[in-house]
Design a protein around this motif. Structure first.
Motif, mmCIF file in Angstrom:
data_model
loop_
_atom_site.group_PDB
_atom_site.id
_atom_site.type_symbol
_atom_site.label_atom_id
_atom_site.label_comp_id
_atom_site.label_asym_id
_atom_site.label_seq_id
_atom_site.Cartn_x
_atom_site.Cartn_y
_atom_site.Cartn_z
ATOM 1 N N ILE A 247 101.408 82.164 43.720
ATOM 2 C CA ILE A 247 99.683 82.648 44.475
ATOM 3 C C ILE A 247 98.769 83.277 43.706
ATOM 4 N N PHE B 137 97.503 82.693 54.173
ATOM 5 C CA PHE B 137 96.739 83.688 54.237
ATOM 6 C C PHE B 137 96.434 84.465 55.689
ATOM 7 N N TYR C 172 99.934 86.849 56.549
ATOM 8 C CA TYR C 172 100.112 87.567 55.817
ATOM 9 C C TYR C 172 99.479 88.629 56.101
ATOM 10 N N THR C 173 97.458 88.818 56.152
ATOM 11 C CA THR C 173 96.654 89.581 56.484
ATOM 12 C C THR C 173 96.549 90.060 58.485
ATOM 13 N N TRP D 66 97.554 93.748 58.269
ATOM 14 C CA TRP D 66 96.249 94.967 58.311
ATOM 15 C C TRP D 66 96.620 95.241 60.079
ATOM 16 N N VAL E 76 88.433 91.732 51.596
ATOM 17 C CA VAL E 76 89.654 91.937 51.213
ATOM 18 C C VAL E 76 90.156 90.407 50.890
ATOM 19 N N ARG F 143 89.701 89.352 47.481
ATOM 20 C CA ARG F 143 90.277 89.630 46.106
ATOM 21 C C ARG F 143 91.450 89.142 45.249
ATOM 22 N N TYR G 20 98.830 87.411 38.783
ATOM 23 C CA TYR G 20 98.059 87.670 39.641
ATOM 24 C C TYR G 20 96.647 87.987 39.729
ATOM 25 N N ASN H 158 105.464 86.716 48.022
ATOM 26 C CA ASN H 158 105.351 87.497 49.213
ATOM 27 C C ASN H 158 105.936 86.379 50.418
ATOM 28 N N ARG I 259 105.926 92.520 52.003
ATOM 29 C CA ARG I 259 106.602 91.811 50.412
ATOM 30 C C ARG I 259 107.539 92.163 49.811
ATOM 31 N N TYR J 89 95.406 102.562 52.551
ATOM 32 C CA TYR J 89 94.154 101.822 52.462
ATOM 33 C C TYR J 89 93.004 102.185 53.621
ATOM 34 N N TYR K 214 88.705 100.674 48.745
ATOM 35 C CA TYR K 214 89.514 99.487 48.485
ATOM 36 C C TYR K 214 89.448 100.391 47.247
#
Ligand code: FAD
Ligand code: UDP
Length: 400
Positions: free
Chosen positions: A96, A150, A153-154, A158, A169, A172, A183, A271, A280, A310, A345
């Motif tokens: 990733i 995604f 994880y998101t 969050w 977001v 990125r 990365y 991750n 992670r 954050y 951010y």
């Protein structure tokens, strides 16, 4: 009452850069932090097993701003390091950001640079407007990759669905049409050779800078007088949460040392989008290159309570931030700088950039304030109308 030219609240990247710059221009600076160390979230230390760790989570320095890199190079030497991340999907560890190898290994394909875009085009869901983080990913790589890499994880990180977060977001993380498994692709990717804390100590090592730790601004603000205040804490706290709390996402860090383990995982970070409560695991020796017979790792567990790490980018939070920002206009001689005070951010290099800009502004203001009135308002030192007598404060006339 103690007096300084400037009081800097917070000894992270934002505060330390400004303290260093102002002192370099002759100002006497007091920098305080409520934590017992400098460095803010970038602080690093040696754990009790002798391994260098980042107590507040992995910090990898990368930038395209050569002014920023060369500025920091005054305070540290560097160790080249390119971060790599794998995501655990099913039983596989896949690169990733998503690249050709991610797709080939996940779907057992043999795509190359000439065919990968056609693959993305065959699976992507075209969105006419990219309004949120779901749009970004689904529009680029389609629903299956979105759901595998995604969505969960998101949600975990969050506490929100990607559709509830600003597009910036997920943006990125790029999608790659090649095999680049780094990365970041910035031109400058290095770690401070002796760690971040050593770099911060050198920045603040100036007789004109006083560093005081374990000091909360709100407890001492009436005991210090300063012509300029730089505030790098949360903006809502500065204003007593008068419009309510701005949401900041927090983390709980679970550090572990594994003795007699040369290496725990193949890359710096793995991750876990779909398994476990943590997002992670990072193994610090990859980042630092430190030789050691054991290894230290950290797991990151997202949470809503705790230290603010954050800002949460979404329209309603931006609107609330703007209300706080409007209040800053009345705070003459206070600069609000950094990830928490600007509710941005920001990566470390962006904090340095914002801090250098704020320093320039403060120094320009100082210069302006020290000029005689005539220069301030663009008037000639000589009277515009000659032949009139001017009277000084003592009342004696002097010729124009
Ligand atoms: P901070 O580092 O938060 O410093 C603010 C300081 O102000 C704190 O030390 C705090 O204690 C102090 N303070 C607040 N209120 C008060 C008060 N009332 N009185 C006294 N002191 C106060 N960026 C990257 O570029 N690369 C990465 O790999 C990376 N990884 C990250 C991983 C994690 C888990 C997190 C949370 C962030 C990461 N970042 C990364 C972002 C990076 O941490 C920030 O950009 C940067 O450290 C922010 O610097 P700052 O000075 O603005 O804020
Ligand atoms: N992200 C994701 N899956 C990943 C990596 C990232 O969904 O494997 C999303 C997630 O929303 C994350 C954001 O992209 O918060 C930004 O990732 P980044 O690695 O930049 O986060 P940070 O290092 O700042 O925590």
């Amino acid at each position: 009452m103690r007096e300084f030219d400037a009081l800097v609240v917070g000894a992270g990247f934002s505060g330390a850069v400004i303290a260093e710059r102002l002192a370099a221009h002759g100002m006497r600076v007091l920098i305080i932090d409520k934590r017992p160390h400098v460095g803010g979230n970038a602080y690093d230390t040696i754990d009790r097993h002798g391994v260098r760790i980042h107590p507040y989570g992995p910090h990898i320095f990368h930038t395209n701003g050569m002014r920023i890199a060369s500025y920091l190079s005054e305070f540290t030497t560097w160790r080249p390091y390119e971060h790599r991340v794998l995501a655990r999907i099913g039983g596989q560890l896949l690169p990733i950001p998503i690249n050709i190898d991610t797709v080939n290994r996940l779907y057992d394909l043999s795509l190359d640079e000439s065919t990968i875009q056609a693959f993305y085009d065959s699976v992507r869901e075209r969105r006419t407007t990219i309004a949120n983080s779901e749009d970004v990913v689904v529009n680029a790589v389609g629903r299956d990759l979105y759901e595998k890499f995604f969505r969960n994880y998101t949600r975990k990180h969050w506490g929100l669905d990607p559709s509830e977060l600003a597009a910036s977001v997920a943006a990125r993380i790029p999608t790659r049409n090649n095999r680049d498994d780094r990365y970041f692709t910035d031109t400058f990717q290095c770690m401070p050779e002796h760690g971040y804390t050593a770099m911060f100590k050198r920045m603040l090592d100036d007789p004109k800078i006083s560093v005081e730790l374990d000091v909360d601004y709100f407890a001492v603000r009436r005991q210090v007088r300063a012509r300029h205040i730089v505030y790098t804490g949360p903006i809502d706290a500065y204003f007593g949460y008068c419009y309510g709390r701005l949401p900041y996402r927090s983390l709980r860090f679970e550090h572990e040392h594994l003795p007699a383990t040369e290496q725990f995982q193949p890359v710096g970070t793995v991750n876990y989008p779909n398994d476990y409560d943590f997002t992670r695991i990072t193994e610090f020796k990859h980042l630092t290159g430190q030789p050691h017979g054991g290894t230290s790792i950290v797991r990151e567990f997202p949470q809503s309570e705790g230290d603010p790490y954050y800002p949460v980018p979404r329209p309603q939070n931006e609107a609330l931030y703007k209300r706080y920002k409007a209040l800053t206009a009345a705070e003459r001689n206070v600069s609000f700088v950094g990830r928490l005070a600007q509710y941005r951010y920001y990566n470390m290099d962006q904090c340095v950039g914002a801090a250098l800009k704020a320093s320039d502004e403060i120094l320009a203001r100082v210069e302006m304030e020290s000029r005689p009135l005539s220069a301030k308002f663009g008037l000639s030192e000589r009277p515009l109308i000659t032949g009139i007598e001017h009277t000084d404060a003592a009342g004696s006339a002097r010729p124009a």
